[in-house]
Scaffold this active site. Structure first.
Site, PDB file in Angstrom:
ATOM      1  N   ASP A  10       0.849  -1.188   0.000  1.00 35.20           N
ATOM      2  CA  ASP A  10       0.000   0.000   0.000  1.00 35.20           C
ATOM      3  C   ASP A  10       0.888   1.242   0.000  1.00 35.20           C
ATOM      4  OD1 ASP A  10      -1.692   2.119   0.674  1.00 35.20           O
ATOM      5  OD2 ASP A  10      -2.682   1.048   2.311  1.00 35.20           O
ATOM      6  N   ASN A  24      -4.838  13.188 -11.064  1.00 36.46           N
ATOM      7  CA  ASN A  24      -5.521  13.673 -12.262  1.00 36.46           C
ATOM      8  C   ASN A  24      -5.155  15.153 -12.400  1.00 36.46           C
ATOM      9  OD1 ASN A  24      -7.574  15.373 -10.940  1.00 36.46           O
ATOM     10  ND2 ASN A  24      -8.459  13.442 -10.267  1.00 36.46           N
ATOM     11  N   VAL A  33      -5.002   5.539  -6.638  1.00 33.83           N
ATOM     12  CA  VAL A  33      -3.877   6.030  -5.839  1.00 33.83           C
ATOM     13  C   VAL A  33      -4.141   7.462  -5.365  1.00 33.83           C
ATOM     14  CG1 VAL A  33      -1.450   6.730  -5.972  1.00 33.83           C
ATOM     15  CG2 VAL A  33      -2.150   4.526  -6.892  1.00 33.83           C
ATOM     16  N   ASP A  34      -4.638   8.286  -6.265  1.00 28.14           N
ATOM     17  CA  ASP A  34      -4.887   9.697  -5.954  1.00 28.14           C
ATOM     18  C   ASP A  34      -5.834   9.844  -4.762  1.00 28.14           C
ATOM     19  OD1 ASP A  34      -4.760  12.476  -6.317  1.00 28.14           O
ATOM     20  OD2 ASP A  34      -6.231  12.486  -7.920  1.00 28.14           O
ATOM     21  N   SER A 122      -0.529   5.233 -14.408  1.00 35.10           N
ATOM     22  CA  SER A 122      -1.417   5.042 -15.568  1.00 35.10           C
ATOM     23  C   SER A 122      -1.938   3.620 -15.749  1.00 35.10           C
ATOM     24  CB  SER A 122      -0.758   5.518 -16.875  1.00 35.10           C
ATOM     25  OG  SER A 122      -0.690   6.926 -16.912  1.00 35.10           O
ATOM     26  N   GLY A 124      -4.038   1.935 -13.734  1.00 29.21           N
ATOM     27  CA  GLY A 124      -5.374   1.722 -13.169  1.00 29.21           C
ATOM     28  C   GLY A 124      -6.436   2.102 -14.186  1.00 29.21           C
ATOM     29  N   TYR A 126      -6.594   4.473 -16.099  1.00 30.82           N
ATOM     30  CA  TYR A 126      -6.059   5.015 -17.355  1.00 30.82           C
ATOM     31  C   TYR A 126      -5.683   3.909 -18.337  1.00 30.82           C
ATOM     32  CZ  TYR A 126      -6.006   9.816 -15.529  1.00 30.82           C
ATOM     33  OH  TYR A 126      -6.351  11.059 -15.034  1.00 30.82           O
TER      34      TYR A 126
END
Length: 172
Positions: A10, A24, A33-34, A122, A124, A126
């Site tokens: 994690d 983003n 993650v964001d 990118s 996930g 994306y």
């Protein structure tokens, strides 16, 4: 030369000078993650991102660029936010994905960070294929002219860890 390590786990629980956020362009949190980093890091990260949006990044952070904020309640000094590209079968956006890593390390150097933890940017929502993302990320870090001593890729599951481990094995 920068030491590259892989960890399955994690990212929000990592201890590093800087943790890279697969952000983003709005910088105001989101999913994956964001969202996880914003939730665990607390309101200080969002407040710092709002300041960035009120200033130089009024239109958001462009894809492939990076900017740092406080890490709030995370076990790090900074969060380096970078916007990865959305994968496209019809357009090669590899240079943008490599830029996320180069720019994050450039910002880390400006901050004096010596340990940096990255997610698989990118991969996930994306949609970037893991094996290709691993190839680009590891090559970008290996080629970077940086003072960062350790880059740690913190990979969420077995599949991501295996993809990065296979690629890293080819680089050594």
């Amino acid at each position: 030369m920068t030491d590259i390590t892989l960890v399955q786990g994690d990212l929000t629980r990592e201890s590093a000078d800087a943790i890279v956020n697969a952000a983003n362009s709005s910088l105001l949190g989101g999913g994956g993650v964001d969202g996880a980093l914003h939730r665990r890091g607390g309101p200080a990260i969002l407040a710092a991102c709002r300041e960035l949006r009120a200033g130089h990044y009024g239109k958001g952070l462009p894809t492939g660029r990076a900017v740092a904020t406080t890490a709030g309640d995370l076990d790090a000094r900074w969060v380096i936010h970078t916007v990865g590209p959305v994968w496209s079968a019809g357009e090669d956006r590899s240079a943008l994905l490599a830029s996320c890593h180069h720019e994050s390390l450039r910002v880390a150097d400006q901050l004096g960070a010596r340990t940096v933890a990255f997610p698989a940017i990118s991969t996930g929502v994306y949609g970037w294929p893991l094996e290709d993302a691993a190839r680009i990320a590891l090559a970008a870090v290996r080629a970077a002219d940086t003072e960062v001593e350790e880059v740690r890729f913190v990979l969420f599951d077995d599949r991501a860890h295996a993809a990065f481990a296979a690629r890293l094995g080819r680089l050594r």
